[in-house]
Enzyme design. Structure first.
Site, PDB file in Angstrom:
ATOM      1  N   CYS A   1       0.913  -1.123   0.098  1.00 25.26           N
ATOM      2  CA  CYS A   1      -0.022  -0.026   0.032  1.00 25.26           C
ATOM      3  C   CYS A   1       0.921   1.033   0.099  1.00 25.26           C
ATOM      4  O   CYS A   1       1.539   1.538   0.988  1.00 25.26           O
ATOM      5  CB  CYS A   1      -0.905  -0.034   1.125  1.00 25.26           C
ATOM      6  SG  CYS A   1      -1.805   1.551   1.207  1.00 25.26           S
TER       7      CYS A   1
ATOM      8  N   CYS B   1      -0.489   4.268   2.327  1.00 23.89           N
ATOM      9  CA  CYS B   1      -0.872   4.229   3.810  1.00 23.89           C
ATOM     10  C   CYS B   1      -0.344   2.512   4.476  1.00 23.89           C
ATOM     11  O   CYS B   1       0.788   2.115   4.154  1.00 23.89           O
ATOM     12  CB  CYS B   1      -1.976   4.755   4.660  1.00 23.89           C
ATOM     13  SG  CYS B   1      -3.367   4.097   3.637  1.00 23.89           S
ATOM     14  N   SER B   2      -1.165   1.983   4.810  1.00 17.37           N
ATOM     15  CA  SER B   2      -0.868   0.506   5.267  1.00 17.37           C
ATOM     16  C   SER B   2      -2.171  -0.415   4.931  1.00 17.37           C
ATOM     17  O   SER B   2      -2.706  -1.280   5.726  1.00 17.37           O
ATOM     18  CB  SER B   2      -0.575   0.584   6.567  1.00 17.37           C
ATOM     19  OG  SER B   2      -1.694   1.059   7.274  1.00 17.37           O
ATOM     20  N   CYS B   3      -2.897  -0.117   3.789  1.00 18.17           N
ATOM     21  CA  CYS B   3      -4.308  -0.870   3.537  1.00 18.17           C
ATOM     22  C   CYS B   3      -3.802  -2.423   3.446  1.00 18.17           C
ATOM     23  O   CYS B   3      -3.032  -2.929   2.709  1.00 18.17           O
ATOM     24  CB  CYS B   3      -4.946  -0.554   2.452  1.00 18.17           C
ATOM     25  SG  CYS B   3      -5.571   1.188   2.553  1.00 18.17           S
TER      26      CYS B   3
HETATM   27 FE    FE Z   1      -3.447   2.059   2.620  1.00 11.77          FE
END
Ligand code: FE
Length: 180
Positions: A88, A91-93
């Site tokens: 991602c 961000c950190s999906c």
């Molecule tokens: Fe994300």
């Protein structure tokens, strides 16, 4: 998570070691086992595999894995000439219902940028060295779409049960940083 953790620890509401144990539990043990079950089913049941590739959200829900951050799943399959890697960049999906909590490195800035610029180099750092003619496909997770990598079934596993196969599948292989 870290920000929340420091607030809770500061206030004396939790002790840091206990919290680390909880995070480890969801990050490494419980969470990714769901994804491993999906992979093992896809390896052993061609009809399930077809449904998974066609509509991963529905096929994953058949195994009762659903919930937040897993509403729009896409399964991508590794093959002899194709390797898939998930990142991602923003961000950190991450697909929580099948993989649990994302590992720290997944959320790190270097992984997020370098997975796109130099996927082959990043894979090598995970010990995954692919033949030059293997195509690497990098998938950028978003709030809308989360990916699950279906690794290749290892050779010589024809006699294993679905449970035994699931036990072979690592979290990292379902992100695509390792082969199995
Ligand atoms: Fe994300």
């Amino acid at each position: 998570m870290k920000a929340l953790e420091s607030v809770l620890v500061e206030k004396g509401l939790v002790d840091s070691a206990a919290l680390d144990a909880i995070v480890d539990y969801y990050e490494n043990r419980v969470g990714p086992r769901n994804g491993a079950r999906v992979v093992a089913r896809a390896w052993t049941d061609p009809d399930y595999r077809a449904r998974l590739m066609n509509d991963a959200t529905a096929a994953i829900a058949e195994l009762d894995f659903n919930g937040r951050q897993g509403e729009h799943m896409v399964a991508v399959e590794n093959g002899p000439r194709v390797h898939n890697l998930v990142v991602c960049t923003l961000c950190s999906c991450y697909p929580w219902p099948v993989l649990g909590l994302p590992p720290v490195w997944y959320k790190s800035a270097p992984y997020r940028s370098r997975a796109v610029i130099d996927p082959r180099g990043v894979l090598a750092e995970f010990g995954t060295v692919l033949p030059d003619d293997t195509e690497i496909r990098v998938w950028d997770s978003t709030a809308e779409v989360r990916y699950l990598v279906i690794p290749e079934r290892p050779a010589g596993t024809g006699n294993l049960t679905e449970d035994e196969l699931a036990a072979l599948v690592s979290r990292d292989s379902m992100i695509g940083t390792t082969l199995i």
